[in-house]
Design an enzyme around this catalytic site. Structure first.
Site, mmCIF file in Angstrom:
data_model
loop_
_atom_site.group_PDB
_atom_site.id
_atom_site.type_symbol
_atom_site.label_atom_id
_atom_site.label_comp_id
_atom_site.label_asym_id
_atom_site.label_seq_id
_atom_site.Cartn_x
_atom_site.Cartn_y
_atom_site.Cartn_z
ATOM 1 N N ILE A 11 0.921 -1.263 0.017
ATOM 2 C CA ILE A 11 0.041 -0.120 -0.661
ATOM 3 C C ILE A 11 0.655 1.316 -0.046
ATOM 4 O O ILE A 11 0.481 2.178 -0.305
ATOM 5 C CB ILE A 11 -0.797 -0.204 0.850
ATOM 6 C CG1 ILE A 11 -2.372 1.252 0.313
ATOM 7 C CG2 ILE A 11 -0.660 0.622 2.617
ATOM 8 C CD1 ILE A 11 -2.853 0.625 -0.272
ATOM 9 N N SER A 33 12.237 1.334 6.467
ATOM 10 C CA SER A 33 11.719 -0.317 5.897
ATOM 11 C C SER A 33 13.189 -1.530 6.480
ATOM 12 O O SER A 33 13.630 -0.911 6.119
ATOM 13 C CB SER A 33 11.032 -0.314 5.224
ATOM 14 O OG SER A 33 10.520 -0.877 4.820
ATOM 15 N N ARG A 34 12.582 -2.429 6.044
ATOM 16 C CA ARG A 34 13.669 -2.939 7.051
ATOM 17 C C ARG A 34 14.166 -3.736 5.631
ATOM 18 O O ARG A 34 15.311 -4.111 5.188
ATOM 19 C CB ARG A 34 13.292 -4.454 7.475
ATOM 20 C CG ARG A 34 12.975 -4.617 9.093
ATOM 21 C CD ARG A 34 12.147 -5.881 9.292
ATOM 22 N NE ARG A 34 11.091 -5.992 8.792
ATOM 23 C CZ ARG A 34 10.396 -6.790 9.278
ATOM 24 N NH1 ARG A 34 10.411 -7.810 10.027
ATOM 25 N NH2 ARG A 34 9.232 -7.105 8.301
ATOM 26 N N LYS A 87 -5.601 1.856 8.168
ATOM 27 C CA LYS A 87 -6.537 1.261 8.805
ATOM 28 C C LYS A 87 -5.821 -0.161 9.033
ATOM 29 O O LYS A 87 -5.531 -0.634 7.426
ATOM 30 C CB LYS A 87 -7.436 0.988 7.972
ATOM 31 C CG LYS A 87 -7.785 1.306 6.706
ATOM 32 C CD LYS A 87 -7.945 -0.414 5.627
ATOM 33 C CE LYS A 87 -8.117 -1.352 6.055
ATOM 34 N NZ LYS A 87 -7.834 -2.416 5.202
ATOM 35 N N ASP A 165 -9.346 -7.860 7.585
ATOM 36 C CA ASP A 165 -8.682 -6.438 6.753
ATOM 37 C C ASP A 165 -10.077 -5.702 6.232
ATOM 38 O O ASP A 165 -9.459 -4.369 6.288
ATOM 39 C CB ASP A 165 -7.129 -6.926 6.624
ATOM 40 C CG ASP A 165 -6.426 -5.259 6.121
ATOM 41 O OD1 ASP A 165 -5.650 -5.450 6.317
ATOM 42 O OD2 ASP A 165 -6.365 -5.295 4.348
HETATM 43 P P1 NAP Z 1 2.611 -5.220 2.916
HETATM 44 O O1 NAP Z 1 2.356 -5.066 1.744
HETATM 45 O O2 NAP Z 1 2.667 -7.186 3.569
HETATM 46 O O3 NAP Z 1 3.551 -4.470 3.136
HETATM 47 C C1 NAP Z 1 3.591 -4.076 4.829
HETATM 48 C C2 NAP Z 1 5.143 -3.200 5.094
HETATM 49 O O4 NAP Z 1 5.434 -2.998 6.740
HETATM 50 C C3 NAP Z 1 6.113 -4.375 4.835
HETATM 51 O O5 NAP Z 1 6.626 -4.551 3.009
HETATM 52 C C4 NAP Z 1 7.186 -4.916 5.499
HETATM 53 O O6 NAP Z 1 8.120 -4.066 5.454
HETATM 54 C C5 NAP Z 1 7.263 -3.259 7.050
HETATM 55 N N1 NAP Z 1 7.116 -4.745 8.429
HETATM 56 C C6 NAP Z 1 7.278 -4.157 9.951
HETATM 57 N N2 NAP Z 1 7.126 -5.009 10.124
HETATM 58 C C7 NAP Z 1 6.366 -5.969 9.778
HETATM 59 C C8 NAP Z 1 5.931 -7.403 10.434
HETATM 60 N N3 NAP Z 1 5.826 -8.117 11.570
HETATM 61 N N4 NAP Z 1 4.995 -8.209 9.040
HETATM 62 C C9 NAP Z 1 5.229 -7.544 8.209
HETATM 63 N N5 NAP Z 1 5.420 -6.298 7.516
HETATM 64 C C10 NAP Z 1 6.071 -5.783 8.596
HETATM 65 O O7 NAP Z 1 1.059 -4.725 3.648
HETATM 66 P P2 NAP Z 1 0.906 -3.518 2.756
HETATM 67 O O8 NAP Z 1 -0.552 -4.671 2.189
HETATM 68 O O9 NAP Z 1 0.893 -2.613 2.367
HETATM 69 O O10 NAP Z 1 -1.111 -3.406 4.314
HETATM 70 C C11 NAP Z 1 -0.071 -2.526 5.350
HETATM 71 C C12 NAP Z 1 -1.547 -1.508 6.013
HETATM 72 O O11 NAP Z 1 -1.822 -1.211 4.984
HETATM 73 C C13 NAP Z 1 -1.932 -2.902 6.480
HETATM 74 O O12 NAP Z 1 -2.857 -2.654 7.910
HETATM 75 C C14 NAP Z 1 -3.224 -3.098 5.100
HETATM 76 O O13 NAP Z 1 -4.673 -3.186 6.298
HETATM 77 C C15 NAP Z 1 -3.395 -1.716 4.917
HETATM 78 N N6 NAP Z 1 -3.808 -1.347 3.755
HETATM 79 C C16 NAP Z 1 -3.272 -2.211 2.425
HETATM 80 C C17 NAP Z 1 -4.420 -2.369 1.516
HETATM 81 C C18 NAP Z 1 -3.767 -2.979 0.674
HETATM 82 O O14 NAP Z 1 -4.533 -3.349 -0.744
HETATM 83 N N7 NAP Z 1 -3.085 -3.692 0.185
HETATM 84 C C19 NAP Z 1 -5.189 -1.265 1.353
HETATM 85 C C20 NAP Z 1 -5.085 -0.300 2.103
HETATM 86 C C21 NAP Z 1 -4.764 -0.387 3.897
HETATM 87 P P3 NAP Z 1 9.549 -3.983 5.417
HETATM 88 O O15 NAP Z 1 9.676 -5.774 5.703
HETATM 89 O O16 NAP Z 1 10.684 -3.504 4.651
HETATM 90 O O17 NAP Z 1 9.973 -3.439 6.794
#
Ligand code: NAP
Length: 304
Positions: A11, A33-34, A87, A165
């Site tokens: 996101i 970010s890691r 969120k 989610d």
């Molecule tokens: P994601 O792709 O998994 O990205 C989250 C990032 O957070 C990871 O790339 C990771 O980066 C970092 N991180 C740090 N600690 C972590 C842990 N313990 N577990 C996993 N990742 C960790 O997730 P996302 O889809 O972007 O979602 C993140 C948030 O945005 C959520 O709350 C989700 O509900 C919200 N959101 C997502 C969407 C969607 O369509 N995907 C839409 C709206 C809102 P590093 O490894 O580089 O630290």
């Protein structure tokens, strides 16, 4: 204003980076970010290092999953920075209450964002429903987790919320547009045998409103809600982006997420200017209550 983005995942890349770059209020000054990075932007791997190295960055936007988010938010608030939360705003309600109290004590802004509330049709749906009585409502939020959350194992861990989610986007719209408060009266939750969080859920709310959330939808994806009222029928489709009244499209289109994130960043700039917080936990209360009250079924194991 300078801003740092924390958690460079799906996101952050898809929505936050372009929304920050495209608006007049913000400059992306650092990332934390890691492994994720944004070209041309100073990158840190720990929030503590970023906060001490960059006192010039006044705002931190957290795009982490909900479980690791509290610690990062607390560190930023203690360092006197304004904070924007993706969120769901936290893994638990109590965490977010603590963050809200801390923001007020520090005199900074905390914004618990709900991007779906900024979808094209939401404000008009709210206005149309305001002076009508709802007889019945139905929410259908069914998507393919493999398509929208590829490989995101955290979503099925405890605190990842599973199908809630995306489902919390529906409750964020419901709690925004309905002319009366609602509460959960019953729920049934399906949890894969090898996971901790639900893959599907069926909810009943007061006011004769139901919701059907499912992460296993193949083919067309559905993010719709419909209401029968004493003054006609309203349907909000495509995640709040398309409004239909009595079967006729009156606003929005089939695009998703177009203006949602630019609106959130404009709202954050306004909150800071007005020295305010915006922390509405009502969408998450309905989800937390589904975990509290819901009957659980164990269903087939799930692998990405
Ligand atoms: P994601 O792709 O998994 O990205 C989250 C990032 O957070 C990871 O790339 C990771 O980066 C970092 N991180 C740090 N600690 C972590 C842990 N313990 N577990 C996993 N990742 C960790 O997730 P996302 O889809 O972007 O979602 C993140 C948030 O945005 C959520 O709350 C989700 O509900 C919200 N959101 C997502 C969407 C969607 O369509 N995907 C839409 C709206 C809102 P590093 O490894 O580089 O630290």
């Amino acid at each position: 204003m300078k801003i740092a983005l924390v958690g460079i995942g799906k996101i952050a890349v898809d929505q936050h980076v372009p929304a920050i770059a495209g608006g007049p209020d913000w400059e992306l000054a650092a990332t934390v970010s890691r492994s994720g990075k944004v070209d041309g932007v100073e990158a840190f791997t720990s929030i503590e290092d970023m906060l001490s190295a960059r006192p010039d960055i006044g705002t931190v936007s957290l795009c982490l999953p909900p479980v690791p988010r509290f610690q990062a938010a607390q560190a930023a608030l203690l360092a006197g920075r304004h904070v924007m939360l993706e969120k769901p705003p936290g893994a638990t309600l109590a965490e977010v209450h603590i963050l809200h109290d801390l923001a007020r004590a520090q005199g900074v802004s905390l914004f618990a964002t709900w991007h779906s509330r900024c979808a094209h049709g939401v404000a008009s749906a709210k206005a149309w429903l305001a002076d009508r009585t709802i007889r019945e409502g139905r929410v259908i939020w069914r998507e393919d987790v493999r398509k929208w959350h590829p490989g995101q194992d955290w979503i099925f861990e405890a605190g990842g919320m599973g199908v809630f989610d995306p489902g919390i986007n529906a409750t964020s719209i419901l709690t925004e547009i309905l002319p009366m408060p609602i509460y959960l009266t019953g729920a049934e939750i399906d949890i894969p045998g090898n996971r901790q969080a639900p893959i599907a859920a069926r909810l009943q709310f007061s006011g004769n409103i139901t919701a059907d959330f499912d992460f296993r939808e193949q083919g067309p994806q559905t993010w719709d809600m419909e209401f029968v009222t004493d003054g006609g029928h309203l349907a909000l489709r495509n995640g709040g982006n398309k409004l239909e009244i009595d079967g006729k499209a009156v606003e929005g289109d089939d695009k998703i997420l177009g203006a949602e994130y630019p609106t959130l960043y404009a709202q954050m700039a306004q909150l800071i200017g007005e020295k305010r917080c915006d922390v509405d936990l009502s969408p998450m209360v309905l989800v937390a209550d589904a975990f509290t009250l819901g009957r659980r079924n164990t269903v087939e194991d799930f692998e990405f």
